[in-house]
Design a protein around this motif. Structure first.
Motif, PDB file in Angstrom:
ATOM      1  N   GLU A 113      47.641  45.499  45.773  1.00 32.25           N
ATOM      2  CA  GLU A 113      47.449  44.749  44.517  1.00 32.25           C
ATOM      3  C   GLU A 113      46.049  44.997  43.954  1.00 32.25           C
ATOM      4  O   GLU A 113      45.879  45.207  42.745  1.00 32.25           O
ATOM      5  N   ILE A 114      45.064  44.981  44.836  1.00 33.27           N
ATOM      6  CA  ILE A 114      43.683  45.200  44.378  1.00 33.27           C
ATOM      7  C   ILE A 114      43.544  46.602  43.785  1.00 33.27           C
ATOM      8  O   ILE A 114      42.961  46.775  42.708  1.00 33.27           O
ATOM      9  N   LEU A 115      44.098  47.615  44.456  1.00 42.75           N
ATOM     10  CA  LEU A 115      43.990  48.990  43.970  1.00 42.75           C
ATOM     11  C   LEU A 115      44.744  49.187  42.655  1.00 42.75           C
ATOM     12  O   LEU A 115      44.279  49.912  41.772  1.00 42.75           O
ATOM     13  N   GLU A 116      45.903  48.560  42.517  1.00 45.43           N
ATOM     14  CA  GLU A 116      46.643  48.668  41.255  1.00 45.43           C
ATOM     15  C   GLU A 116      45.838  48.077  40.104  1.00 45.43           C
ATOM     16  O   GLU A 116      45.791  48.658  39.006  1.00 45.43           O
ATOM     17  N   LYS A 117      45.212  46.956  40.330  1.00 44.54           N
ATOM     18  CA  LYS A 117      44.420  46.340  39.254  1.00 44.54           C
ATOM     19  C   LYS A 117      43.185  47.168  38.932  1.00 44.54           C
ATOM     20  O   LYS A 117      42.794  47.267  37.767  1.00 44.54           O
ATOM     21  N   LEU A 120      44.389  50.015  36.771  1.00 45.89           N
ATOM     22  CA  LEU A 120      44.649  49.607  35.385  1.00 45.89           C
ATOM     23  C   LEU A 120      43.362  49.459  34.601  1.00 45.89           C
ATOM     24  O   LEU A 120      43.290  49.813  33.421  1.00 45.89           O
ATOM     25  N   VAL A 121      42.340  48.944  35.248  1.00 42.44           N
ATOM     26  CA  VAL A 121      41.064  48.747  34.575  1.00 42.44           C
ATOM     27  C   VAL A 121      40.342  50.086  34.401  1.00 42.44           C
ATOM     28  O   VAL A 121      39.719  50.333  33.374  1.00 42.44           O
ATOM     29  N   ALA A 122      40.422  50.965  35.385  1.00 47.20           N
ATOM     30  CA  ALA A 122      39.644  52.195  35.388  1.00 47.20           C
ATOM     31  C   ALA A 122      40.229  53.285  34.489  1.00 47.20           C
ATOM     32  O   ALA A 122      39.509  54.191  34.079  1.00 47.20           O
ATOM     33  N   ASP A 152      55.303  34.967  27.964  1.00 49.33           N
ATOM     34  CA  ASP A 152      55.366  33.554  28.323  1.00 49.33           C
ATOM     35  C   ASP A 152      54.005  33.084  28.808  1.00 49.33           C
ATOM     36  O   ASP A 152      53.227  33.840  29.371  1.00 49.33           O
ATOM     37  N   ALA A 153      53.742  31.809  28.612  1.00 53.19           N
ATOM     38  CA  ALA A 153      52.478  31.240  29.059  1.00 53.19           C
ATOM     39  C   ALA A 153      52.438  31.129  30.588  1.00 53.19           C
ATOM     40  O   ALA A 153      51.381  30.973  31.170  1.00 53.19           O
ATOM     41  N   GLU A 154      53.590  31.217  31.244  1.00 52.32           N
ATOM     42  CA  GLU A 154      53.635  31.088  32.695  1.00 52.32           C
ATOM     43  C   GLU A 154      53.169  32.355  33.404  1.00 52.32           C
ATOM     44  O   GLU A 154      52.850  32.323  34.580  1.00 52.32           O
ATOM     45  N   ASP A 155      53.175  33.501  32.713  1.00 56.06           N
ATOM     46  CA  ASP A 155      52.731  34.742  33.340  1.00 56.06           C
ATOM     47  C   ASP A 155      51.214  34.702  33.512  1.00 56.06           C
ATOM     48  O   ASP A 155      50.493  34.122  32.702  1.00 56.06           O
ATOM     49  N   TYR A 156      50.739  35.312  34.547  1.00 58.53           N
ATOM     50  CA  TYR A 156      49.294  35.342  34.795  1.00 58.53           C
ATOM     51  C   TYR A 156      48.931  36.624  35.495  1.00 58.53           C
ATOM     52  O   TYR A 156      49.776  37.365  35.958  1.00 58.53           O
ATOM     53  N   MET A 157      47.617  36.836  35.621  1.00 51.74           N
ATOM     54  CA  MET A 157      47.135  38.035  36.268  1.00 51.74           C
ATOM     55  C   MET A 157      45.840  37.671  36.984  1.00 51.74           C
ATOM     56  O   MET A 157      45.085  36.811  36.555  1.00 51.74           O
ATOM     57  N   LEU A 158      45.584  38.317  38.122  1.00 52.86           N
ATOM     58  CA  LEU A 158      44.346  38.101  38.851  1.00 52.86           C
ATOM     59  C   LEU A 158      43.275  39.010  38.265  1.00 52.86           C
ATOM     60  O   LEU A 158      43.496  40.190  38.054  1.00 52.86           O
ATOM     61  N   GLN A 159      42.112  38.449  37.983  1.00 54.83           N
ATOM     62  CA  GLN A 159      41.021  39.222  37.394  1.00 54.83           C
ATOM     63  C   GLN A 159      39.883  39.257  38.399  1.00 54.83           C
ATOM     64  O   GLN A 159      39.374  38.230  38.806  1.00 54.83           O
ATOM     65  N   TYR A 160      39.478  40.452  38.794  1.00 54.60           N
ATOM     66  CA  TYR A 160      38.429  40.616  39.780  1.00 54.60           C
ATOM     67  C   TYR A 160      37.072  40.927  39.161  1.00 54.60           C
ATOM     68  O   TYR A 160      36.054  40.878  39.849  1.00 54.60           O
ATOM     69  N   GLN A 161      37.039  41.294  37.910  1.00 55.45           N
ATOM     70  CA  GLN A 161      35.773  41.559  37.236  1.00 55.45           C
ATOM     71  C   GLN A 161      35.933  41.282  35.740  1.00 55.45           C
ATOM     72  O   GLN A 161      37.062  41.215  35.247  1.00 55.45           O
ATOM     73  N   ASP A 162      34.822  41.097  35.070  1.00 53.91           N
ATOM     74  CA  ASP A 162      34.861  40.797  33.634  1.00 53.91           C
ATOM     75  C   ASP A 162      35.254  42.032  32.841  1.00 53.91           C
ATOM     76  O   ASP A 162      34.911  43.158  33.207  1.00 53.91           O
ATOM     77  N   ILE A 163      35.996  41.798  31.774  1.00 47.67           N
ATOM     78  CA  ILE A 163      36.395  42.897  30.887  1.00 47.67           C
ATOM     79  C   ILE A 163      35.202  43.179  29.966  1.00 47.67           C
ATOM     80  O   ILE A 163      34.588  42.264  29.439  1.00 47.67           O
ATOM     81  N   ALA A 164      34.917  44.457  29.762  1.00 45.15           N
ATOM     82  CA  ALA A 164      33.767  44.840  28.959  1.00 45.15           C
ATOM     83  C   ALA A 164      33.918  44.338  27.516  1.00 45.15           C
ATOM     84  O   ALA A 164      34.988  44.434  26.925  1.00 45.15           O
ATOM     85  N   GLY A 165      32.885  43.773  26.999  1.00 43.57           N
ATOM     86  CA  GLY A 165      32.882  43.334  25.613  1.00 43.57           C
ATOM     87  C   GLY A 165      33.275  41.877  25.445  1.00 43.57           C
ATOM     88  O   GLY A 165      33.167  41.344  24.360  1.00 43.57           O
TER      89      GLY A 165
END
Length: 169
Positions: A113-117, A120-122, A152-165
């Motif tokens: 999960e960590i590597l997939e995220k 996606l960010v990289a 849907d508002a029920e969906d969520y995602m784990l964020q490990y670092q801030d998005i640039a900007g």
């Protein structure tokens, strides 16, 4: 009863009788019936005790058959006990292996999960677009091919670092 009649004249049931010449002789007297019955009962009980003792000794004796049966029973018991302990040991080892594998699966899932995220960010979208057009022969979607879906508002995602900007909250 033959033994009783042989013993009737023994013991205290005699009397001294004076003979005509003046000497005394011991003359047996008839044994009373209750004494005969008591003697017969004692003999019967003695015979019963002898038979009981004989049966007891026979019952307590270990024969070859009983020894063979006991040895066979003991060996079967030992074999079954050893088999049970062996199977119990195998079960415990397999449970330990399963627990270890579950922990590995959990750790690998978290790492995945960590590597997939991170992927996606990289990833840069322009690089993906270039590779898709040049190497895979893909092209941009036209207006009629695009469909939009609401989230849907029920969906969520784990964020490990801030998005640039974006400012961090």
């Amino acid at each position: 009863m033959d033994q009783v009649s042989e013993q009737e004249n023994k013991g205290q049931y005699c009397q001294f009788v004076k003979t005509a010449d003046g000497s005394y002789i011991l003359k047996p007297v008839r044994v009373p019936a209750h004494v005969k019955a008591a003697r017969a009962e004692r003999l019967r009980k003695k015979e019963i005790r002898r038979h009981v003792e004989k049966n007891r000794k026979r019952a307590q004796a270990i024969t070859a058959q009983s020894l063979l049966f006991m040895a066979l029973t003991l060996s079967i018991f030992v074999a079954v006990s050893c088999l049970f302990l062996h199977l119990k040991n195998q079960t415990n080892q397999r449970l330990d292996t399963i627990a270890g594998l579950r922990m590995q699966v959990e750790q690998l899932s978290q790492e995945n999960e960590i590597l997939e995220k991170r992927l996606l960010v990289a990833e840069d979208l322009s690089v993906i677009e270039t590779v898709a057009e040049r190497e895979l022969g893909m092209r941009q979607a036209e207006a009629g091919q695009i469909r939009y879906y609401t989230q849907d508002a029920e969906d969520y995602m784990l964020q490990y670092q801030d998005i640039a900007g974006e400012p961090s909250a």
